[in-house]
Design a protein around this motif. Structure first.
Motif, PDB file in Angstrom:
ATOM      1  N   SER A 192      33.423  51.971  69.739  1.00  0.00           N
ATOM      2  CA  SER A 192      34.461  52.515  70.631  1.00  0.00           C
ATOM      3  C   SER A 192      33.943  52.730  72.054  1.00  0.00           C
ATOM      4  N   PHE A 193      32.640  52.695  72.216  1.00  0.00           N
ATOM      5  CA  PHE A 193      31.985  52.982  73.502  1.00  0.00           C
ATOM      6  C   PHE A 193      32.264  54.392  74.000  1.00  0.00           C
ATOM      7  N   ASP A 194      32.897  55.237  73.166  1.00  0.00           N
ATOM      8  CA  ASP A 194      33.144  56.628  73.553  1.00  0.00           C
ATOM      9  C   ASP A 194      32.054  57.494  72.910  1.00  0.00           C
ATOM     10  N   THR A 195      30.834  57.304  73.429  1.00  0.00           N
ATOM     11  CA  THR A 195      29.672  57.938  72.808  1.00  0.00           C
ATOM     12  C   THR A 195      29.793  59.457  72.743  1.00  0.00           C
ATOM     13  N   LEU A 196      30.167  60.035  73.868  1.00  0.00           N
ATOM     14  CA  LEU A 196      30.236  61.497  73.944  1.00  0.00           C
ATOM     15  C   LEU A 196      31.115  62.081  72.851  1.00  0.00           C
ATOM     16  N   ASN A 197      32.339  61.592  72.783  1.00  0.00           N
ATOM     17  CA  ASN A 197      33.279  62.149  71.823  1.00  0.00           C
ATOM     18  C   ASN A 197      32.905  61.828  70.379  1.00  0.00           C
ATOM     19  N   ALA A 198      32.348  60.638  70.182  1.00  0.00           N
ATOM     20  CA  ALA A 198      31.964  60.266  68.814  1.00  0.00           C
ATOM     21  C   ALA A 198      30.933  61.259  68.267  1.00  0.00           C
ATOM     22  N   TYR A 199      29.885  61.513  69.060  1.00  0.00           N
ATOM     23  CA  TYR A 199      28.850  62.417  68.572  1.00  0.00           C
ATOM     24  C   TYR A 199      29.322  63.868  68.567  1.00  0.00           C
ATOM     25  N   PHE A 200      30.273  64.182  69.465  1.00  0.00           N
ATOM     26  CA  PHE A 200      30.835  65.529  69.473  1.00  0.00           C
ATOM     27  C   PHE A 200      31.543  65.819  68.143  1.00  0.00           C
ATOM     28  N   VAL A 201      32.372  64.884  67.744  1.00  0.00           N
ATOM     29  CA  VAL A 201      33.104  65.049  66.480  1.00  0.00           C
ATOM     30  C   VAL A 201      32.129  65.156  65.301  1.00  0.00           C
ATOM     31  N   VAL A 202      31.116  64.294  65.327  1.00  0.00           N
ATOM     32  CA  VAL A 202      30.128  64.324  64.234  1.00  0.00           C
ATOM     33  C   VAL A 202      29.408  65.683  64.203  1.00  0.00           C
ATOM     34  N   GLY A 203      29.074  66.164  65.378  1.00  0.00           N
ATOM     35  CA  GLY A 203      28.418  67.472  65.465  1.00  0.00           C
ATOM     36  C   GLY A 203      29.272  68.574  64.864  1.00  0.00           C
ATOM     37  N   VAL A 204      30.563  68.538  65.181  1.00  0.00           N
ATOM     38  CA  VAL A 204      31.475  69.548  64.639  1.00  0.00           C
ATOM     39  C   VAL A 204      31.554  69.440  63.118  1.00  0.00           C
ATOM     40  N   LEU A 205      31.563  68.217  62.624  1.00  0.00           N
ATOM     41  CA  LEU A 205      31.643  68.035  61.169  1.00  0.00           C
ATOM     42  C   LEU A 205      30.384  68.590  60.473  1.00  0.00           C
ATOM     43  N   TYR A 206      29.224  68.422  61.103  1.00  0.00           N
ATOM     44  CA  TYR A 206      28.012  69.033  60.536  1.00  0.00           C
ATOM     45  C   TYR A 206      28.154  70.552  60.499  1.00  0.00           C
ATOM     46  N   LEU A 207      28.710  71.085  61.585  1.00  0.00           N
ATOM     47  CA  LEU A 207      28.896  72.549  61.626  1.00  0.00           C
ATOM     48  C   LEU A 207      29.795  73.028  60.495  1.00  0.00           C
ATOM     49  N   ILE A 208      30.788  72.206  60.167  1.00  0.00           N
ATOM     50  CA  ILE A 208      31.709  72.592  59.103  1.00  0.00           C
ATOM     51  C   ILE A 208      30.966  72.757  57.770  1.00  0.00           C
ATOM     52  N   ILE A 209      29.891  71.994  57.596  1.00  0.00           N
ATOM     53  CA  ILE A 209      29.099  72.169  56.373  1.00  0.00           C
ATOM     54  C   ILE A 209      28.113  73.328  56.525  1.00  0.00           C
ATOM     55  N   THR A 210      27.412  73.370  57.636  1.00  0.00           N
ATOM     56  CA  THR A 210      26.300  74.321  57.741  1.00  0.00           C
ATOM     57  C   THR A 210      26.737  75.765  57.989  1.00  0.00           C
ATOM     58  N   MET A 211      27.826  75.939  58.744  1.00  0.00           N
ATOM     59  CA  MET A 211      28.231  77.324  59.027  1.00  0.00           C
ATOM     60  C   MET A 211      28.592  78.111  57.768  1.00  0.00           C
ATOM     61  N   PRO A 212      29.471  77.575  56.904  1.00  0.00           N
ATOM     62  CA  PRO A 212      29.778  78.327  55.675  1.00  0.00           C
ATOM     63  C   PRO A 212      28.525  78.568  54.834  1.00  0.00           C
ATOM     64  N   LEU A 213      27.630  77.584  54.800  1.00  0.00           N
ATOM     65  CA  LEU A 213      26.390  77.725  54.040  1.00  0.00           C
ATOM     66  C   LEU A 213      25.589  78.908  54.589  1.00  0.00           C
ATOM     67  N   SER A 214      25.490  78.931  55.904  1.00  0.00           N
ATOM     68  CA  SER A 214      24.738  79.992  56.546  1.00  0.00           C
ATOM     69  C   SER A 214      25.369  81.364  56.296  1.00  0.00           C
ATOM     70  N   TYR A 215      26.709  81.406  56.350  1.00  0.00           N
ATOM     71  CA  TYR A 215      27.400  82.676  56.068  1.00  0.00           C
ATOM     72  C   TYR A 215      27.214  83.095  54.616  1.00  0.00           C
ATOM     73  N   TYR A 216      27.279  82.105  53.723  1.00  0.00           N
ATOM     74  CA  TYR A 216      27.137  82.422  52.313  1.00  0.00           C
ATOM     75  C   TYR A 216      25.750  83.013  52.024  1.00  0.00           C
ATOM     76  N   MET A 217      24.720  82.407  52.624  1.00  0.00           N
ATOM     77  CA  MET A 217      23.361  82.912  52.394  1.00  0.00           C
ATOM     78  C   MET A 217      23.231  84.343  52.912  1.00  0.00           C
ATOM     79  N   ARG A 218      23.857  84.621  54.056  1.00  0.00           N
ATOM     80  CA  ARG A 218      23.788  85.963  54.607  1.00  0.00           C
ATOM     81  C   ARG A 218      24.527  86.967  53.700  1.00  0.00           C
ATOM     82  N   TYR A 219      25.647  86.510  53.180  1.00  0.00           N
ATOM     83  CA  TYR A 219      26.426  87.353  52.265  1.00  0.00           C
ATOM     84  C   TYR A 219      25.589  87.689  51.021  1.00  0.00           C
ATOM     85  N   LEU A 220      24.935  86.637  50.498  1.00  0.00           N
ATOM     86  CA  LEU A 220      24.112  86.796  49.302  1.00  0.00           C
ATOM     87  C   LEU A 220      22.997  87.816  49.564  1.00  0.00           C
ATOM     88  N   GLU A 221      22.400  87.685  50.733  1.00  0.00           N
ATOM     89  CA  GLU A 221      21.317  88.576  51.127  1.00  0.00           C
ATOM     90  C   GLU A 221      21.802  90.020  51.156  1.00  0.00           C
TER      91      GLU A 221
END
Ligand SMILES: Nc1ncnc2c1ncn2[C@@H]1O[C@H](COP(=O)(O)OP(=O)(O)OP(=O)(O)O)[C@@H](O)[C@H]1O
Ligand SMILES: [Mg+2]
Lengths: 212, 246
Positions: free
Chosen positions: A179-208
């Protein structure tokens, strides 16, 4: 950015799925393998301790990509063909297990030795004492560092992109270059990673919190 | 048959000679008090009895098992030989009730209803039935030690080793623990080996007093000759006068 999502949502969703699947598998197996090596490091048997030490030192100190390439390129030359996803997941599992072993071992060693002694004096075998008394306390201590390992694991699953594992990172690369839209492509991917890691991070804190 | 027999036992920590030529026999049902200055090897000696420390030479027979023999299964000895520690070593991740029930459950495979009944009776006996659901962190030192004693008793041991059970406690809690120990000592079948400087306990329920210094047994007397006669050994005499003054 909207166009990236509307045009590529199927690829992105597939990538998210692969990343999730790889992470869950690697998390599960690295936790088991890592815990075993952690226990080997504290058993009375010297042989097991040496085996564990060697395993941990080797895989902790080699780049994840090298371990993954070994399964992706070297193993197929002599044994069976291994696809990118499998090679990446195995590499990630082994690599992470070495760190988890170190983390869990430090947890075991920070449990008061009196707990093991009390258990043994009470008639328990070494493994019973580990299972019922020492390990539950050790895991409680290492929840925060373990949470960090899990988050690193999710991020490190991007190693799949190097071996055609069709994960989020791989999809991001492909979308960026078509797509040659590098910025937005990686931005979206970054957000998708956050969607996995944020709940994980919250869950670990809750467990603690809940365990304290 | 004697409960514990040391024959010419030697013990080293690396190059350090911790136990010198230990010869000691304790009969079943006896209550033996072990005293001596700090670093004299009391803990080392008592810990060899259940295999927490291994001996280097000589013969050590406990409950008919030879501890110098590598083939001896320590767990078999520990089923019948309990131990109470200075710092209690209660399982921090378990409730009081679980602390008492877990070993009988997984080591002796005791039936669960029976196990619970035994545990509750013991909690009653040590006066802490209301603490069944508490965690060790919520207990005072004196309560913790009484739970630790109940945990040992739950295995129905033939012998219990006590390593300074009251020396980590506040003075006002010591009697609660000593009373439980005296109660056990009056049970004629229980063998007790107790490291303590509580001479009141020794006088009241002890059968023998052993004095150690520098890894050696210097005095092994009946209670009567130790307290009323005076120890023959000069160091034991000095030590006794020191602890009795307190
Ligand atoms: N694990 C060990 N490694 C090396 N030396 C040890 C070890 N345990 C004990 N020692 C040494 O052995 C000697 C006897 O120690 P021990 O703990 O048996 O004495 P103790 O009579 O119980 O003293 P205290 O009244 O202070 O408890 C001491 O000099 C001690 O430093
Ligand atoms: Mg001691």
């Amino acid at each position: 950015m909207i166009s990236i999502i509307t045009n590529h949502w199927q690829d992105l969703l597939y990538g998210l799925g692969q990343t999730l699947l790889c992470s869950i598998l690697a998390l599960f197996f690295s936790l088991i393998i890592g815990s075993f090596f952690a226990i080997f490091e504290v058993v009375p048997s010297k042989t097991l301790r040496i085996i564990a030490r060697v395993y941990i030192e080797i895989f902790r100190n080699i780049p994840l990509l090298v371990i993954t390439m070994f399964f992706y390129v070297v193993i197929p030359m002599f044994f069976v063909k291994v696809n990118g996803f499998t090679a990446g997941t195995i590499g990630l599992t082994i690599y992470t297990s070495a760190f988890i072993a170190e983390t869990v071992r430090s947890g075991i060693q920070s449990v008061d030795p009196g707990q093991m002694e009390g258990s043994r004096a009470n008639g328990m075998t070494f493994s019973q004492a580990m299972r019922y008394v020492v390990l539950p306390q050790a895991f409680r201590i290492v929840i925060p560092p373990l949470g960090n390992q899990f988050i690193n694991l999710v991020k490190n699953s991007s190693v799949l992109a190097f071996v055609a594992g069709f994960d989020l990172m791989y999809q991001g690369n492909t979308i960026a270059s078509t797509s040659f839209d590098t910025l937005n492509a990686y931005f979206v991917v970054g957000v998708l990673y956050l969607i996995i890691t944020m709940p994980l991070s919250y869950y670990m804190r809750y467990l603690e919190k809940r365990l304290n | 048959m004697s409960m514990i027999e040391f024959h010419d036992v030697e013990k080293y920590y690396g190059k350090f000679h911790a136990l010198h030529n230990i010869n000691l026999t304790i009969e079943a049902g006896e209550t033996v008090v072990l005293i001596g200055p700090s670093g004299s090897g009391k803990s080392t000696l008592i810990r060899t009895v259940n295999g927490l420390e291994l001996i280097n030479s000589g013969q050590l027979i406990v409950d008919g098992f030879d501890l110098a023999d590598k083939k001896t299964d320590m767990n078999k000895i520990r089923k019948n030989v309990g131990m109470v520690f200075q710092h209690f070593n209660l399982y921090q991740n378990k409730t009081v009730l679980e602390n008492i029930m877990i070993a009988p459950r997984i080591v002796l495979k005791r039936d669960e209803t029976e196990n619970k009944k035994v545990a509750m009776e013991l909690l009653d006996r040590v006066g802490l039935a209301d603490k069944a659901g508490s965690y060790p962190a919520q207990l005072s030192g004196g309560q913790s030690q009484r739970i630790a004693i109940a945990r040992s008793l739950a295995m129905h041991p033939k012998c219990i080793l006590f390593d300074e059970p009251t020396s980590a406690l506040d003075p006002e809690m010591i009697d609660d623990v000593l009373n439980v120990m005296k109660d056990i000592a009056r049970d004629s079948s229980m063998t007790m080996l107790v490291v303590t400087h509580e001479m009141g306990f020794a006088r009241e329920v002890g059968d023998r007093v052993i004095f150690m210094a520098d890894g050696r047994i210097l005095e092994d007397d009946t209670k009567e000759s130790f307290f009323d006669g005076q120890p023959t050994n000069e160091r034991a005499r000095q030590f006794l006068s020191k602890i009795i003054k307190h």
